[in-house]
Design a protein around this motif. Sequence first.
Motif, short mmCIF file in Angstrom:
data_model
loop_
_atom_site.label_atom_id
_atom_site.label_comp_id
_atom_site.label_asym_id
_atom_site.label_seq_id
_atom_site.Cartn_x
_atom_site.Cartn_y
_atom_site.Cartn_z
N LEU A 1 0.85 -1.20 0.00
CA LEU A 1 0.00 0.00 0.00
C LEU A 1 0.88 1.25 0.00
O LEU A 1 0.62 2.21 -0.74
CB LEU A 1 -0.94 0.00 1.21
N GLN A 2 1.94 1.23 0.79
CA GLN A 2 2.84 2.39 0.85
C GLN A 2 3.54 2.60 -0.49
O GLN A 2 3.73 3.74 -0.92
CB GLN A 2 3.87 2.24 1.97
N ARG B 1 1.22 4.49 -2.65
CA ARG B 1 1.19 5.90 -2.23
C ARG B 1 2.48 6.61 -2.65
O ARG B 1 2.43 7.75 -3.14
CB ARG B 1 0.98 6.01 -0.74
N THR C 1 -3.50 8.17 -5.29
CA THR C 1 -4.38 8.87 -4.35
C THR C 1 -5.34 7.87 -3.70
O THR C 1 -5.48 6.73 -4.15
CB THR C 1 -5.22 9.92 -5.09
N ASP C 2 -6.02 8.32 -2.66
CA ASP C 2 -7.02 7.47 -2.02
C ASP C 2 -8.12 7.10 -3.02
O ASP C 2 -8.62 5.97 -3.00
CB ASP C 2 -7.64 8.17 -0.81
N GLU D 1 -7.83 6.70 -6.28
CA GLU D 1 -7.29 5.67 -7.17
C GLU D 1 -7.22 4.32 -6.47
O GLU D 1 -7.60 3.29 -7.04
CB GLU D 1 -5.91 6.06 -7.69
N ILE D 2 -6.75 4.33 -5.23
CA ILE D 2 -6.64 3.08 -4.47
C ILE D 2 -8.03 2.47 -4.26
O ILE D 2 -8.22 1.26 -4.43
CB ILE D 2 -5.90 3.32 -3.14
N GLY D 3 -9.01 3.31 -3.94
CA GLY D 3 -10.37 2.81 -3.79
C GLY D 3 -10.90 2.22 -5.09
O GLY D 3 -11.53 1.15 -5.09
#
Length: 182
Positions: free
Chosen positions: A134-135, A138, A143-144, A146-148
């Motif tokens: 996850l890091q 980032r 971005t949050d 994109e991750i979502g």
Amino acid sequence: MTGFTPVDPATATGTAAELLADVQKALGVTPNMTKVMANSPALLQGYLALSGALAGGVLPAPVRERLALATAEYNGCGYCLSAHTYIGAHIAKVDADELEAARDAKSSDPRTGALLALSDAVARGRGRVEEGVLQAARDAGATDAEIGEVVGHLALNVLTNYFNILARVDNDWPVVTPRGTA
């Protein structure tokens, strides 16, 4: 041979007919997957709604197609691997080397590569990933949002992979065979 009977758009009625007409209008074709999904209009409607919502998200089409390829390869779904290889090359304009790399959840672009690695880790870990993965996403600038959306695309792609495998949907795309079944 398909395990489910495809719904013929010419003879479909009700919600199934409306949804298949929408698919034809949007794509100019009615892929076999949607014809088979139309046996359950609720399933087809849900697939189209999630697909449409994610298409309007922050991840661009070339990234979305690579995410689909990585998931299809992991799950051994020849239908989705074939469809997204074609769409990736001809519509999203992803070059052949990147399409091939995506099957291994890799990319020469660090940000895309990090998103593919994250999606792969989520799939393999069933939602549990090492903090470093996850890091890394980032650190690559994800971005949050994109991750979502990576998780949303993974869910969408698992849905279509599993459905196409279970239903044995006839492949109407130029065939690409998953490596594990070649």
